[in-house]
Design a protein around this motif. Sequence first.
Motif, PDB file in Angstrom:
ATOM      1  N   ASP B  83     -24.503  22.570  81.981  1.00  0.00           N
ATOM      2  CA  ASP B  83     -23.298  21.736  81.956  1.00  0.00           C
ATOM      3  C   ASP B  83     -23.325  20.664  83.050  1.00  0.00           C
ATOM      4  N   HIS B  87     -23.626  16.633  82.236  1.00  0.00           N
ATOM      5  CA  HIS B  87     -22.579  15.733  82.715  1.00  0.00           C
ATOM      6  C   HIS B  87     -23.179  14.584  83.532  1.00  0.00           C
TER       7      HIS B  87
ATOM      8  N   ASP C  83     -20.482  23.694  72.352  1.00  0.00           N
ATOM      9  CA  ASP C  83     -19.484  24.266  73.268  1.00  0.00           C
ATOM     10  C   ASP C  83     -18.535  25.225  72.558  1.00  0.00           C
TER      11      ASP C  83
END
Lengths: 237, 237, 237, 237, 237, 237
Positions: B83, B87, C83
């Motif tokens: 993650d 990002h 996700d």
Amino acid sequence: MEFQYQNSYEVKDKIDQSKIAILPIGAVEAHGPHLPLGTDNLLAERLSAKLAERVNGLQLPTLPYGQVWSLRNFPGSINISNDALIHMLVDIGESLYKQGFATFAMVNGHLGNGTALKEAARALYETCPEMRVFYFFYPGMNQAAAEVRETDSAHSTYFHACEIETSYMLYLAPEYVEMDKAITDIPDIPMHADVTPTPWEEFTKTAVLGDAKLATKEKGKYIVDIALENMVKLINM
Amino acid sequence: MEFQYQNSYEVKDKIDQSKIAILPIGAVEAHGPHLPLGTDNLLAERLSAKLAERVNGLQLPTLPYGQVWSLRNFPGSINISNDALIHMLVDIGESLYKQGFATFAMVNGHLGNGTALKEAARALYETCPEMRVFYFFYPGMNQAAAEVRETDSAHSTYFHACEIETSYMLYLAPEYVEMDKAITDIPDIPMHADVTPTPWEEFTKTAVLGDAKLATKEKGKYIVDIALENMVKLINM
Amino acid sequence: MEFQYQNSYEVKDKIDQSKIAILPIGAVEAHGPHLPLGTDNLLAERLSAKLAERVNGLQLPTLPYGQVWSLRNFPGSINISNDALIHMLVDIGESLYKQGFATFAMVNGHLGNGTALKEAARALYETCPEMRVFYFFYPGMNQAAAEVRETDSAHSTYFHACEIETSYMLYLAPEYVEMDKAITDIPDIPMHADVTPTPWEEFTKTAVLGDAKLATKEKGKYIVDIALENMVKLINM
Amino acid sequence: MEFQYQNSYEVKDKIDQSKIAILPIGAVEAHGPHLPLGTDNLLAERLSAKLAERVNGLQLPTLPYGQVWSLRNFPGSINISNDALIHMLVDIGESLYKQGFATFAMVNGHLGNGTALKEAARALYETCPEMRVFYFFYPGMNQAAAEVRETDSAHSTYFHACEIETSYMLYLAPEYVEMDKAITDIPDIPMHADVTPTPWEEFTKTAVLGDAKLATKEKGKYIVDIALENMVKLINM
Amino acid sequence: MEFQYQNSYEVKDKIDQSKIAILPIGAVEAHGPHLPLGTDNLLAERLSAKLAERVNGLQLPTLPYGQVWSLRNFPGSINISNDALIHMLVDIGESLYKQGFATFAMVNGHLGNGTALKEAARALYETCPEMRVFYFFYPGMNQAAAEVRETDSAHSTYFHACEIETSYMLYLAPEYVEMDKAITDIPDIPMHADVTPTPWEEFTKTAVLGDAKLATKEKGKYIVDIALENMVKLINM
Amino acid sequence: MEFQYQNSYEVKDKIDQSKIAILPIGAVEAHGPHLPLGTDNLLAERLSAKLAERVNGLQLPTLPYGQVWSLRNFPGSINISNDALIHMLVDIGESLYKQGFATFAMVNGHLGNGTALKEAARALYETCPEMRVFYFFYPGMNQAAAEVRETDSAHSTYFHACEIETSYMLYLAPEYVEMDKAITDIPDIPMHADVTPTPWEEFTKTAVLGDAKLATKEKGKYIVDIALENMVKLINM
């Protein structure tokens, strides 16, 4: 000693002997005509090397991307969100903790990273309670800079590609400075820049906040060495 | 040409002339007794330099932290979550898009980053529709490696600190290789490693997956040059 | 034994006797003219039933939605983000752990789910340390398929609605196959499909990656039974 | 018509002719000694089939996992968080919108899913402005149930495995009901259950909230048919 | 004019005439023996009232919870995370934008909220491009405070329950000040408090950072009126 | 006793003696011509004061922003997302737990906040296992209202700015009611408002759901006092 050039067999002993990890963190950001986009990376990296030597720390590879919201529209700037930065710093910190480090010192070369570093440090305060986490941005520089600067600061907290930062570069990374291109451009930073989102193109075309021509290696050395001493003291306290 | 050593005044023209950004991305991870923790960073960075030269690209500073779940418990490994990585890569990509780049090529030196890079590329596919995003991990290497390797691969997709990767290092970053420390350690990777979370300490103590002693610069050059040609073709298509 | 048809009074004993939960997971996705959109659900479900019988496992209801980014623009495809999928799988896994299961085996019928399943398994590795989590996608099928296939594979890892997958269906769910509509469509998958986001409409109009006409029940049985044996061994290890 | 049994070639026309997608959503949850864990899935699925037939809708595969916080500690319950559920429903809805559907009707068989369904519908209201999204939970059942029930309801909104829900099962899925095991267990639900988190084990050992012995197919048919008529009207309005 | 005491019929005209929304935001936090926990709320609220009157703004209800990490372990402190605060402020801002406001001025009574307010303002800069968003924390107070204070400040940026803040209270909310309980407690704030997470209990037992006994209404009026003038100018610019 | 007017020195004892925190939470929302936007804040706050007095609780400052999706397009409404609200309530709750409270009672003045409050309470159930968390919305009011109302309710669960809510205001905050502006506007709420996202402008122009002219202080007192008794009982149980 650079961490990433160690091998896995020997590094465990070195971690045990040092316990101190030092992370340079900078940014890619416009710094006027005389300084490179990677100025903050160079400063963070070379200051980290000095610090690592002084405290017997292990220097991690530089994290070269930072939060540059204010200058994001200038050519060459690469802007990272605070959330991404915080997440990565927390991940790094938690890994260091598991690896046995007792101190995680972030040496920041870019003011805009300050919020993310402080937030990451607070998050690590909860998850890694026995590791000390520092977010350094030239500690003690304000007073030292006031002593040597020949021009007024354009802003109470910002300094950028100016007499001060260029001096840092002349001390720490002179081969990347083109002093013949240095300019004087003291912007009139409006009061609202402190209280409403204000991209810097509103008040500067150069991204230089001051008189870069007045920069000298000596000024840089004076301030940076004070900051370095402060970091050494804080880590050794 | 290294992006971060350009200044803001000149970089706009260089972006317009190149339109190609190249991001090396690696990891800090155990690589046995003969290779440094930063092996994947060195490989990504030097391969990127070759690629930048070939396609007139602008080489960004290396992102030196990656996802190393499998080896995270080995001394020296620093593990970043997918993650956090996604990002940051998306933020970098969106900044590049705003800066006028038409191609964003991620040159990956670490297999474990693959998931994050692909996810980031898909996210950018939506937000930056006119920018091509590549996630390169030695494209075409499987066939080329099969041609030159003298031992069987320990696993169908993993290779690590072995005949192959050590050869890459002998070609791209020989000054960081200590061949006198190279070992032979061909693990018996259990079938369950492909179907259930399996830290590598279950099947290796060295983190070497093969016979590093058989590495040569020539093998490395053979495979890496093929990968390089493939990247050039893909970017120029 | 299908979990959802048990009642709450008796299921506790059955969990205690089995300790093994089996979750079929598939997708709704274009599979050419001869196979239904729910092909991956049917395969996952029926293979799970065989597995449950062999290992005395409890078969959970099929999770029928998956990540189908590559074919999302084809008629009938329903695409779930990684996700969302990860989050749901982690929730399911944590509930199973609290219910007393010691093994959570995800039987995946759709390659595109692989990333999410692996990530979910790693997350559960932290939160449910005493539960083994498997992400199965026909383990061992690559070698077995190579033995029986009459045409080359269109891609090193993808197979879809082709000789192989259609054979699976002829073995596991023949009543949903319309062999008279089967076609031969071997696409030329470009190299860039592996290194940049590439919706499949770029290289196929049919979503069939091969020669579906060559599919037979026997081929399907040969490969699937090997995969089944492997799953049994892995669960019983 | 079940969506997942269509093939990709023909489904486009069917979507264009129908424009209505119907998603059954239930849960895996304790339902006493006489009803299976998958009761809510069976009800949602069979009611959806009736609805699809009435409005010429396309019935999607059942999403069989729901939010069962209140009964999560009972044997066999599998609990999904609202966040995971919302995320998946929004993903499904956005895919349906891109596929050309104009109506997305969620047919809910489990009261606890209500919050997630409403939230998902509101999110889709923003991202898919021209698609109508319904979250149905037996619309109009309160009045209808009041007419036929022979015992008072144990709670103003909850009903579970009782006279009413068992009647639904006797009408829609009688082969899964074991009436000989049906019990009478009217709990005294404390007032605080409405105002503070209250796992149901605080007031019931059976998970039956009423007198299941009084269930009849006729009662079920009466209420469910009214709910069905209401759904038909609402979709056709 | 207080927004929440308007009715919906008349408020539209008032929004159109004013276009300026003013949000007081404070915190619940220890402020020594002589000031209440809600000091920052009282200050923000009463300063907002003065500002609203000067610029014809509409004063919103006070958001009375803030980020008080540093004093969270003191009796009575209630600490909100930056993320929660940012999310709520962005939601409020976006609603105000849709309601027709052209200026959203946050009047902050608590230094610790600064990060969240700035982040929220930057987020709104993207989503509400035509609304100006201010994050005010007594603009210009540093110079003004230096002029009137009789003791040195305990810290370069922090001031708390001291000569200065108590003076603000004596001016703005004197009925909540118990001057007879005021104390002198000038802490020695260690240098590391600026570079590593440092709960204030490390250097103060009182939460008073200075000499509260020296506070006067006149000092408060002098500084606050300057801050007020600055806010008026900034909003009217 | 209002929490925020206590000082930090004395509050610890008061927390220890009370253990009960009471949080009023309302909204800023259109309430017709005769009631102010802050009606729900006023009701929550004054009802909380009564409750605090009865149970020796500490009343926290009012959280004055809530989820008003349905009326968000009416003049003056400020809409907060459930996620922001949940996050802030969980943060408040966790701080209260650390401060030593054993009961956290949220007194809700706005129906639309119900989902967020319940979710927050469930989250706190996990993280603060020894603190009881209540989400009160006039418990028991349905029956009480039925006894005194002279008109039918416009909806089975909604009531808004009508006979009932206006009566509450006449009892709790009469100085903010303009009865001479009260209107009768009984909307025909369509059935679909319960099953698909339906902004209230679809069925009302006034935001009044009933006959506000029939409101009396006596009706308000009757219902509110019953709700108050119920809250007292629930907290003292």
